[in-house]
Design a protein around this motif. Sequence first.
Motif, PDB file in Angstrom:
ATOM      1  N   GLU A 112       4.716  25.018  72.142  1.00  0.00           N
ATOM      2  CA  GLU A 112       3.673  24.996  71.130  1.00  0.00           C
ATOM      3  C   GLU A 112       3.384  26.400  70.591  1.00  0.00           C
ATOM      4  O   GLU A 112       2.891  26.554  69.461  1.00  0.00           O
ATOM      5  CB  GLU A 112       2.399  24.395  71.714  1.00  0.00           C
ATOM      6  CG  GLU A 112       1.295  24.111  70.709  1.00  0.00           C
ATOM      7  CD  GLU A 112       1.717  23.087  69.658  1.00  0.00           C
ATOM      8  OE1 GLU A 112       1.330  23.263  68.488  1.00  0.00           O
ATOM      9  OE2 GLU A 112       2.436  22.139  70.014  1.00  0.00           O
ATOM     10  N   LEU A 113       3.702  27.419  71.392  1.00  0.00           N
ATOM     11  CA  LEU A 113       3.480  28.789  70.942  1.00  0.00           C
ATOM     12  C   LEU A 113       4.244  29.076  69.655  1.00  0.00           C
ATOM     13  O   LEU A 113       3.759  29.814  68.797  1.00  0.00           O
ATOM     14  CB  LEU A 113       3.904  29.777  72.044  1.00  0.00           C
ATOM     15  CG  LEU A 113       3.787  31.259  71.697  1.00  0.00           C
ATOM     16  CD1 LEU A 113       2.332  31.636  71.426  1.00  0.00           C
ATOM     17  CD2 LEU A 113       4.349  32.121  72.826  1.00  0.00           C
ATOM     18  N   ALA A 114       5.431  28.492  69.523  1.00  0.00           N
ATOM     19  CA  ALA A 114       6.222  28.735  68.309  1.00  0.00           C
ATOM     20  C   ALA A 114       5.459  28.289  67.069  1.00  0.00           C
ATOM     21  O   ALA A 114       5.426  28.994  66.047  1.00  0.00           O
ATOM     22  CB  ALA A 114       7.559  28.006  68.398  1.00  0.00           C
ATOM     23  N   ARG A 115       4.818  27.111  67.153  1.00  0.00           N
ATOM     24  CA  ARG A 115       4.030  26.630  66.011  1.00  0.00           C
ATOM     25  C   ARG A 115       2.857  27.567  65.731  1.00  0.00           C
ATOM     26  O   ARG A 115       2.563  27.881  64.575  1.00  0.00           O
ATOM     27  CB  ARG A 115       3.510  25.217  66.294  1.00  0.00           C
ATOM     28  CG  ARG A 115       2.894  24.559  65.062  1.00  0.00           C
ATOM     29  CD  ARG A 115       1.869  23.475  65.411  1.00  0.00           C
ATOM     30  NE  ARG A 115       2.319  22.542  66.423  1.00  0.00           N
ATOM     31  CZ  ARG A 115       2.813  21.328  66.169  1.00  0.00           C
ATOM     32  NH1 ARG A 115       2.956  20.918  64.935  1.00  0.00           N
ATOM     33  NH2 ARG A 115       3.153  20.529  67.178  1.00  0.00           N
ATOM     34  N   SER A 116       2.183  28.020  66.793  1.00  0.00           N
ATOM     35  CA  SER A 116       1.021  28.904  66.636  1.00  0.00           C
ATOM     36  C   SER A 116       1.408  30.209  65.948  1.00  0.00           C
ATOM     37  O   SER A 116       0.694  30.715  65.083  1.00  0.00           O
ATOM     38  CB  SER A 116       0.399  29.211  67.998  1.00  0.00           C
ATOM     39  OG  SER A 116      -0.055  28.031  68.627  1.00  0.00           O
ATOM     40  N   ILE A 117       2.567  30.761  66.322  1.00  0.00           N
ATOM     41  CA  ILE A 117       3.006  32.029  65.737  1.00  0.00           C
ATOM     42  C   ILE A 117       3.349  31.848  64.265  1.00  0.00           C
ATOM     43  O   ILE A 117       2.939  32.650  63.407  1.00  0.00           O
ATOM     44  CB  ILE A 117       4.216  32.586  66.518  1.00  0.00           C
ATOM     45  CG1 ILE A 117       3.789  32.984  67.933  1.00  0.00           C
ATOM     46  CG2 ILE A 117       4.823  33.777  65.791  1.00  0.00           C
ATOM     47  CD1 ILE A 117       4.942  33.373  68.836  1.00  0.00           C
ATOM     48  N   VAL A 118       4.111  30.814  63.948  1.00  0.00           N
ATOM     49  CA  VAL A 118       4.484  30.565  62.556  1.00  0.00           C
ATOM     50  C   VAL A 118       3.238  30.344  61.707  1.00  0.00           C
ATOM     51  O   VAL A 118       3.136  30.845  60.580  1.00  0.00           O
ATOM     52  CB  VAL A 118       5.439  29.361  62.460  1.00  0.00           C
ATOM     53  CG1 VAL A 118       5.664  28.966  60.999  1.00  0.00           C
ATOM     54  CG2 VAL A 118       6.771  29.690  63.128  1.00  0.00           C
ATOM     55  N   ILE A 485       8.218  36.074  76.155  1.00  0.00           N
ATOM     56  CA  ILE A 485       8.133  37.401  75.553  1.00  0.00           C
ATOM     57  C   ILE A 485       7.308  37.366  74.269  1.00  0.00           C
ATOM     58  O   ILE A 485       6.480  38.253  74.018  1.00  0.00           O
ATOM     59  CB  ILE A 485       9.545  37.955  75.291  1.00  0.00           C
ATOM     60  CG1 ILE A 485      10.205  38.303  76.632  1.00  0.00           C
ATOM     61  CG2 ILE A 485       9.510  39.172  74.375  1.00  0.00           C
ATOM     62  CD1 ILE A 485      11.632  38.759  76.530  1.00  0.00           C
ATOM     63  N   LEU A 486       7.478  36.337  73.454  1.00  0.00           N
ATOM     64  CA  LEU A 486       6.684  36.227  72.222  1.00  0.00           C
ATOM     65  C   LEU A 486       5.195  36.138  72.536  1.00  0.00           C
ATOM     66  O   LEU A 486       4.356  36.686  71.805  1.00  0.00           O
ATOM     67  CB  LEU A 486       7.123  34.997  71.420  1.00  0.00           C
ATOM     68  CG  LEU A 486       8.579  34.960  70.931  1.00  0.00           C
ATOM     69  CD1 LEU A 486       8.811  33.719  70.087  1.00  0.00           C
ATOM     70  CD2 LEU A 486       8.935  36.220  70.160  1.00  0.00           C
ATOM     71  N   GLY A 487       4.859  35.472  73.625  1.00  0.00           N
ATOM     72  CA  GLY A 487       3.457  35.350  74.004  1.00  0.00           C
ATOM     73  C   GLY A 487       2.834  36.659  74.424  1.00  0.00           C
ATOM     74  O   GLY A 487       1.603  36.813  74.404  1.00  0.00           O
ATOM     75  N   GLU A 488       3.655  37.634  74.788  1.00  0.00           N
ATOM     76  CA  GLU A 488       3.144  38.931  75.242  1.00  0.00           C
ATOM     77  C   GLU A 488       2.773  39.849  74.080  1.00  0.00           C
ATOM     78  O   GLU A 488       2.132  40.884  74.300  1.00  0.00           O
ATOM     79  CB  GLU A 488       4.198  39.639  76.100  1.00  0.00           C
ATOM     80  CG  GLU A 488       4.458  38.996  77.448  1.00  0.00           C
ATOM     81  CD  GLU A 488       3.333  39.262  78.448  1.00  0.00           C
ATOM     82  OE1 GLU A 488       2.481  40.132  78.171  1.00  0.00           O
ATOM     83  OE2 GLU A 488       3.313  38.595  79.488  1.00  0.00           O
ATOM     84  N   PHE A 489       3.154  39.493  72.865  1.00  0.00           N
ATOM     85  CA  PHE A 489       2.974  40.424  71.754  1.00  0.00           C
ATOM     86  C   PHE A 489       1.516  40.827  71.517  1.00  0.00           C
ATOM     87  O   PHE A 489       1.223  42.021  71.400  1.00  0.00           O
ATOM     88  CB  PHE A 489       3.592  39.859  70.479  1.00  0.00           C
ATOM     89  CG  PHE A 489       3.554  40.797  69.309  1.00  0.00           C
ATOM     90  CD1 PHE A 489       4.101  42.064  69.394  1.00  0.00           C
ATOM     91  CD2 PHE A 489       2.965  40.415  68.107  1.00  0.00           C
ATOM     92  CE1 PHE A 489       4.069  42.933  68.318  1.00  0.00           C
ATOM     93  CE2 PHE A 489       2.931  41.264  67.026  1.00  0.00           C
ATOM     94  CZ  PHE A 489       3.487  42.536  67.128  1.00  0.00           C
ATOM     95  N   PRO A 490       0.555  39.892  71.439  1.00  0.00           N
ATOM     96  CA  PRO A 490      -0.829  40.323  71.205  1.00  0.00           C
ATOM     97  C   PRO A 490      -1.335  41.282  72.281  1.00  0.00           C
ATOM     98  O   PRO A 490      -2.038  42.246  71.977  1.00  0.00           O
ATOM     99  CB  PRO A 490      -1.623  39.005  71.220  1.00  0.00           C
ATOM    100  CG  PRO A 490      -0.618  37.959  70.867  1.00  0.00           C
ATOM    101  CD  PRO A 490       0.665  38.413  71.491  1.00  0.00           C
ATOM    102  N   ALA A 546       9.412  31.745  64.627  1.00  0.00           N
ATOM    103  CA  ALA A 546       8.383  32.452  65.394  1.00  0.00           C
ATOM    104  C   ALA A 546       8.864  33.834  65.799  1.00  0.00           C
ATOM    105  O   ALA A 546       8.118  34.823  65.714  1.00  0.00           O
ATOM    106  CB  ALA A 546       8.008  31.630  66.626  1.00  0.00           C
ATOM    107  N   THR A 547      10.105  33.914  66.244  1.00  0.00           N
ATOM    108  CA  THR A 547      10.649  35.203  66.676  1.00  0.00           C
ATOM    109  C   THR A 547      10.771  36.163  65.499  1.00  0.00           C
ATOM    110  O   THR A 547      10.446  37.349  65.613  1.00  0.00           O
ATOM    111  CB  THR A 547      12.021  35.006  67.338  1.00  0.00           C
ATOM    112  OG1 THR A 547      11.930  33.999  68.343  1.00  0.00           O
ATOM    113  CG2 THR A 547      12.499  36.300  67.974  1.00  0.00           C
ATOM    114  N   ARG A 548      11.224  35.644  64.378  1.00  0.00           N
ATOM    115  CA  ARG A 548      11.317  36.490  63.181  1.00  0.00           C
ATOM    116  C   ARG A 548       9.947  37.029  62.790  1.00  0.00           C
ATOM    117  O   ARG A 548       9.798  38.203  62.424  1.00  0.00           O
ATOM    118  CB  ARG A 548      11.918  35.693  62.018  1.00  0.00           C
ATOM    119  CG  ARG A 548      12.036  36.503  60.724  1.00  0.00           C
ATOM    120  CD  ARG A 548      12.622  35.678  59.594  1.00  0.00           C
ATOM    121  NE  ARG A 548      11.888  34.446  59.349  1.00  0.00           N
ATOM    122  CZ  ARG A 548      10.723  34.378  58.703  1.00  0.00           C
ATOM    123  NH1 ARG A 548      10.136  35.497  58.268  1.00  0.00           N
ATOM    124  NH2 ARG A 548      10.127  33.221  58.507  1.00  0.00           N
TER     125      ARG A 548
END
Length: 566
Positions: A112-118, A485-490, A546-548
């Motif tokens: 679900e994190l991918a949707r949140s990031i996008v 790793i994407l979740g660590e960005f903030p 999301a990664t982009r």
Amino acid sequence: MAGTPLFSPRLAPVTPAELSQAVQSAVRAAVEAGELNVAVPETVTVERPKNRDHGDYATNVALQLAKAAGRPPREVAELVAARLRELPGVAEVDVAGPGFMNVTFDAATQGELARSIVAAGAVYGHNDAFAGLTVNLEFVSANPTGPIHIGGVRWAAVGDSLGRILRASGAAVTTEYYINDAGVQISKFGNSLLCAANKQPVPEDGYVGEYINDIAAQIVAENEGILDLPGDEQLARFRSEGLRLMVAEIQRSMEEFGAHFDVWFSETTLHESGAVGKAVERLREQGHIFELDGATWLRTTDFGDDKDRVLIKADGETTYFAADAAYYLSKRDRGHDVNVYMLGADHHGYVNRLKAIAACAGDDPKHNIEVLIGQFVKMLKDGQEVRMSKRAGNIITIDDVVEWIGVDAARYTLTRSPTDSTITLDIDVLTSTSNENHVYYVQYAHSRMCSIERNAAALGFDRGPGEGFKPELLSAEAENNLLGILGEFPRTVAQAAELREPHRIARYLEDAAKAYHQFNDQCRVLPFGDDEVTDLNRARLWLVGATRTVIANGLALLGVTAPERM
């Protein structure tokens, strides 16, 4: 206990920061239920275990609370774990060892994190860690007697990036350049221009280089009859015109390098406005000024300086230190709560004296003023150190750096190392298309993601509407690792702001790019040949998007472009 109305989770935590808040809420619920008698911690550390058998995230909060609670750590952990197990999306909370809690999410929650990031887009990673804080960030501030040299280029990259990171963390930031346009060095600069224009040898203590001849010729061309003026008047004109042109040149270089300054502050205005004299009187009212041998001194040794400092000499002339004091007070009067000075490696002696000014003014030097020191930069070409500039003669300038390696490579490389370390810019590496070129490695990852999205569109499919996204399909190890790793960005952005360390963003981006390349190698995003597009293809395309987004946002914080094609 589980089921108490004091803990009513509704949303699944999808980032470490959200899980940290959830753990904190679980502790608070246990306290309010009378099960624990401890102070609820202001922050809770949540980390991603190196061994993935230990769950997706781990926290040692129970070990930290056990002594105060008067209970074994495992008992404390079980009380908190019982509430965490109520969270939607939490598959398991295991109490391990002396009292660690290992939390495992189900695949859908992680995906679900991918949707949140996008959905968040360009603001993903932004946080409110410094909301309400007003910061004055002064950097570069080189004397306007020549082009910006390579040391100033480092501060331009680091300072501008730090300003972006602080803003992304909620702070109100004013970036500022202090123009040292008063004093002996400006007179020497003016005299050097005058001598060059009149075809006379420049004095030994003057300024040399092709740029001096260029500026002198421009002044003559733009000021008809200037060489016919009396000596003193001619010198004054060369001084003022040279200063104007040099400041304009510095401003051009900074803007082309992507370093924006909200304020260009003239030292001369401190003297002309009477601010220096007023500053001395304000410090006198604080009780830290004394007279000795006809001079006026500030007793900075009361606050850690190695010696007291003269503000006004016996002949009545104010000192540079008096201007420094007036400048600090000007920043405070303009409403800046925290004032950050970014100085070169040869300015270590300024740390204590600047902090002493704040203390003598009645401020808290641990809060109201920060002094960062940057170390030296070397450039290599063909394995040999480059020392000379084509234009400035004895220094490497910002325009040289940009010409040799470009803005992106310069900004990224100058920012990716801690400022207290000496760094080397290897021209051969930074103009290569190899993984040794860190900025190329990260930018190439971004361009590959853009390529995948273009190819998907060419095949006639995109991510589709959010309701068609099936996050539970993102269950492969490489997908899980990339999502983590994407979740660590903030949190990385907030830490970079708190510690004043922009290099954390660059190192994070390299980790994210590596995780993406591993994902791309192991998990096919586009259908093969004439295969039908599946829900898994679409889910992975969400992860690519999301990664982009994260890579682009991180590069933007460093003032580096995110190319769509390379």
